[in-house]
Design a protein around this motif. Structure first.
Motif, PDB file in Angstrom:
ATOM      1  N   LEU A  20     -14.702  71.660  -7.076  1.00  0.00           N
ATOM      2  CA  LEU A  20     -14.140  70.751  -6.524  1.00  0.00           C
ATOM      3  C   LEU A  20     -14.432  69.678  -7.334  1.00  0.00           C
ATOM      4  CD1 LEU A  20     -15.856  71.253  -2.907  1.00  0.00           C
ATOM      5  CD2 LEU A  20     -13.453  71.497  -3.641  1.00  0.00           C
ATOM      6  N   ALA A  21     -13.572  68.627  -7.383  1.00  0.00           N
ATOM      7  CA  ALA A  21     -13.668  67.413  -8.281  1.00  0.00           C
ATOM      8  C   ALA A  21     -14.069  67.692  -9.839  1.00  0.00           C
ATOM      9  CB  ALA A  21     -14.379  66.302  -7.616  1.00  0.00           C
ATOM     10  N   THR A  22     -13.182  68.597 -10.159  1.00  0.00           N
ATOM     11  CA  THR A  22     -13.829  69.266 -11.618  1.00  0.00           C
ATOM     12  C   THR A  22     -12.926  68.711 -12.980  1.00  0.00           C
ATOM     13  OG1 THR A  22     -12.819  71.218 -11.223  1.00  0.00           O
ATOM     14  CG2 THR A  22     -14.956  71.092 -10.502  1.00  0.00           C
TER      15      THR A  22
ATOM     16  N   THR B 146      -7.990  73.792  -3.003  1.00  0.00           N
ATOM     17  CA  THR B 146      -9.029  74.082  -1.833  1.00  0.00           C
ATOM     18  C   THR B 146      -8.550  73.360  -0.711  1.00  0.00           C
ATOM     19  OG1 THR B 146     -10.526  74.444  -3.500  1.00  0.00           O
ATOM     20  CG2 THR B 146     -11.490  74.213  -1.400  1.00  0.00           C
ATOM     21  N   GLU B 147      -8.199  72.098  -0.835  1.00  0.00           N
ATOM     22  CA  GLU B 147      -7.895  71.339   0.603  1.00  0.00           C
ATOM     23  C   GLU B 147      -6.652  71.656   1.039  1.00  0.00           C
ATOM     24  OE1 GLU B 147      -8.388  66.997   0.386  1.00  0.00           O
ATOM     25  OE2 GLU B 147     -10.041  67.231  -0.956  1.00  0.00           O
ATOM     26  N   ARG B 148      -5.853  72.080   0.237  1.00  0.00           N
ATOM     27  CA  ARG B 148      -4.354  72.741   0.935  1.00  0.00           C
ATOM     28  C   ARG B 148      -4.587  73.854   1.797  1.00  0.00           C
ATOM     29  NH1 ARG B 148      -2.102  71.816  -4.209  1.00  0.00           N
ATOM     30  NH2 ARG B 148      -2.210  74.022  -4.837  1.00  0.00           N
TER      31      ARG B 148
ATOM     32  N   ARG C 162     -23.907  66.452  -4.720  1.00  0.00           N
ATOM     33  CA  ARG C 162     -23.422  65.090  -4.988  1.00  0.00           C
ATOM     34  C   ARG C 162     -22.739  64.639  -3.781  1.00  0.00           C
ATOM     35  NH1 ARG C 162     -23.092  68.549  -8.915  1.00  0.00           N
ATOM     36  NH2 ARG C 162     -23.802  67.920 -11.199  1.00  0.00           N
ATOM     37  N   ALA C 163     -22.413  63.194  -3.610  1.00  0.00           N
ATOM     38  CA  ALA C 163     -21.875  62.822  -2.382  1.00  0.00           C
ATOM     39  C   ALA C 163     -20.321  63.100  -2.247  1.00  0.00           C
ATOM     40  CB  ALA C 163     -22.025  61.077  -2.582  1.00  0.00           C
TER      41      ALA C 163
ATOM     42  N   PHE D 219     -16.495  66.273   1.232  1.00  0.00           N
ATOM     43  CA  PHE D 219     -15.533  67.355   1.330  1.00  0.00           C
ATOM     44  C   PHE D 219     -16.140  68.120   2.299  1.00  0.00           C
ATOM     45  CE2 PHE D 219     -14.288  71.711   0.251  1.00  0.00           C
ATOM     46  CZ  PHE D 219     -12.768  71.506   0.285  1.00  0.00           C
ATOM     47  N   LEU D 220     -17.487  68.663   2.364  1.00  0.00           N
ATOM     48  CA  LEU D 220     -17.814  69.408   3.456  1.00  0.00           C
ATOM     49  C   LEU D 220     -17.604  68.938   4.892  1.00  0.00           C
ATOM     50  CD1 LEU D 220     -21.345  71.012   2.323  1.00  0.00           C
ATOM     51  CD2 LEU D 220     -19.176  72.158   2.776  1.00  0.00           C
TER      52      LEU D 220
END
Length: 494
Positions: free
Chosen positions: A144-146, A155-157, A185-186, A191-192
């Motif tokens: 995520l966010a990498t 992942t979101e899709r 991290r925030a 995302f969770l």
């Protein structure tokens, strides 16, 4: 209340299955709806593994599946979601955003081309004959966010309904394993929350426990330090995850995939005479400084890390089997499996059942046979066997709309309680009459609160609480009517 769920005997599954048979009896396209939902009902819960790049997700997936299948050369799939499900023969399919499927040819030792642009891929569906996958289906995700926005978007899709894809292409996860190092991290927590789970069906994993803190050369044992820190995080992140478990994924992967050989054990044992710092200093000198060639020492590090290289030398005297036993114990994989198989899987089952009830509810609003479907849904919602399903659905809705509502604590306590006494927050030795009195008092309190709710979610939560306390009171009334007997302590609010 927290006993492992066995689908073959679980009353939740059987109540919903009976409801689906009634749905199918209406005929027409409802037969297809019942078959489709039934397939979801009886399939293992889907546990999604999320975290940043290099968080150790694929290593953990390999350990849980007990085969080196995740993020290997078999599939060019490190930036798409991959679903690992039990099934034979071993095969893979690309599931596109439109729901269509395309088989992928797998060749051992070679990279397989997915055959379509990654932007068109919802997820890769991987079937493996695996005993470990008979009780859960694992979903491995990109970081995520990498390095690129595309990884997080992939992942979101696949996991978030309505995000650039149809529902038919969604993997429909039921619980999450969230990997992080030190402190999440925030953006990870955000995302969770978008995944729509509750802390009860989200497990935190403090990854790379064997390198925690200052690592193997520090003054503190890194795994022991990680265990202590995980306890602190469990309390600090209670509104995000149900628990935090420390895991050394590399040690777990090696011990569970058959990678460590007798030759490796002999090499590792040969390094026993050297102090840890001396061992790493000599490794930098070049070949000849150690009794094992450098390339074989680096192979050991690739399999067991620096921690295993230092602390695995003693067990190595007993051969590969003893090393694998030590790796398993040190890795923390067994405690993680215990949480997965008991608590997380149980709440995943409740989450799955809640989604099915919601889907039936939606069908009742759109189908011509709406009256019959509404009757089925109404009976399911009022069924004592599904009390906890309603509690979890209410908790999820309340966390999304009003996480500070007082009912959040009450819902969580009822769901987490391993006994009726714990669910009510009572003394474990409290007699049945006292438990019934407490439940009756809670019932009156909830009914009073329902006169001044702040939101529809809170109103629904109070309805669920009313049903739960009513079920407890009726249960104890029936026991009293049967006369004295063994004092039961376990069981759901139903």
């Amino acid at each position: 209340m927290n006993a492992p769920v066995t689908d073959a005997t679980d009353p939740i599954h059987h109540r919903i299955d009976a409801a689906l048979h009634r749905l199918a009896s209406f005929g027409g396209d409802l037969v297809g709806h019942a078959d489709r939902i039934g397939a979801i009902l009886w399939s293992p819960p889907r546990i999604v593994v999320v975290g940043r790049l290099k968080a150790g997700k694929s290593t953990l997936v390999n350990a849980l599946i007990e085969a080196p299948v995740a993020e290997t050369a078999a599939l060019e799939a490190t930036s798409v979601v991959t679903v690992y499900e039990n099934g034979a023969p071993s095969r893979a399919e690309v599931v596109k955003l439109d729901g269509s499927r395309r088989p992928v040819r797998l060749t051992f030792g070679a990279t397989a081309d997915l055959g379509v642009p990654e932007t068109e891929v919802a997820y890769v569906h991987r079937h493996l004959p695996s005993q470990a996958l008979t009780r859960i289906t694992l979903v491995d995700t990109p970081g995520l966010a990498t390095l690129t926005v595309a990884n997080a978007a992939a992942t979101e899709r696949a996991l978030i309904d309505g995000f650039e894809q149809t529902r038919s292409a969604s993997v429909d996860a039921d619980a999450a394993v969230f990997l992080f190092d030190s402190m999440p991290r925030a953006d990870e927590i955000s995302f969770l929350q978008r995944l729509g789970f509750t802390p009860l069906n989200t497990l935190g994993v403090l990854s790379r426990a064997d390198g925690f803190g200052r690592g193997v050369l520090g003054h503190r044992d890194p795994i022991g330090h990680a265990v202590e820190h995980a306890g602190v995080l469990s309390r600090r992140l209670a509104d995000v995850v149900g628990a935090v478990v420390p895991v050394a994924g590399l040690l777990a992967q090696t011990s569970h995939t058959g990678a460590f050989t007798e030759n490796d054990a002999r090499d590792l044992a040969a390094l026993a005479p050297f102090a840890p710092l001396e061992l790493f200093d000599l490794l930098d000198v070049g070949d000849g400084a150690l009794p094992v060639p450098r390339d074989r020492v680096f192979r050991l590090i690739d399999m067991v890390g620096e921690y295993g290289l230092v602390h695995g030398r003693g067990p190595a005297r007993g051969g590969a089997h003893q090393v694998n036993q030590w790796l398993t114990a040190a890795s923390g994989i067994d405690p993680l499996r215990a949480v997965l198989d008991r608590s997380l899987r149980r709440f995943a089952v409740l989450h799955r059942a809640g989604r099915i009830v919601a889907e039936l509810d939606a069908l009742a609003y759109t189908h011509p046979a709406r009256d019959g479907i509404r009757q089925i849904v109404s009976e399911l919602k009022s069924d004592p066997a599904l009390v906890q399903v309603g509690l979890l659905r209410s908790l999820r809705s309340l966390l999304e709309t009003d996480p500070s509502a007082p009912a959040v604590t009450e819902l969580t306590q009822l769901l987490r309680g391993a006994t009726v006494a714990e669910a009510l927050g009572a003394d474990p030795s409290a007699p049945p009459e006292q438990l019934r009195t407490i439940a009756q008092e809670r019932l009156v309190s909830v009914q009073t609160q329902s006169l001044s709710t702040r939101s529809a979610a809170e109103d629904a939560a109070l309805v669920s609480l009313t049903q739960a306390y009513t079920s407890i009171v009726r249960s104890w009334n029936r026991r009293c009517e049967r006369g004295p007997g063994p004092q039961a302590r376990s069981g759901s609010p139903g």
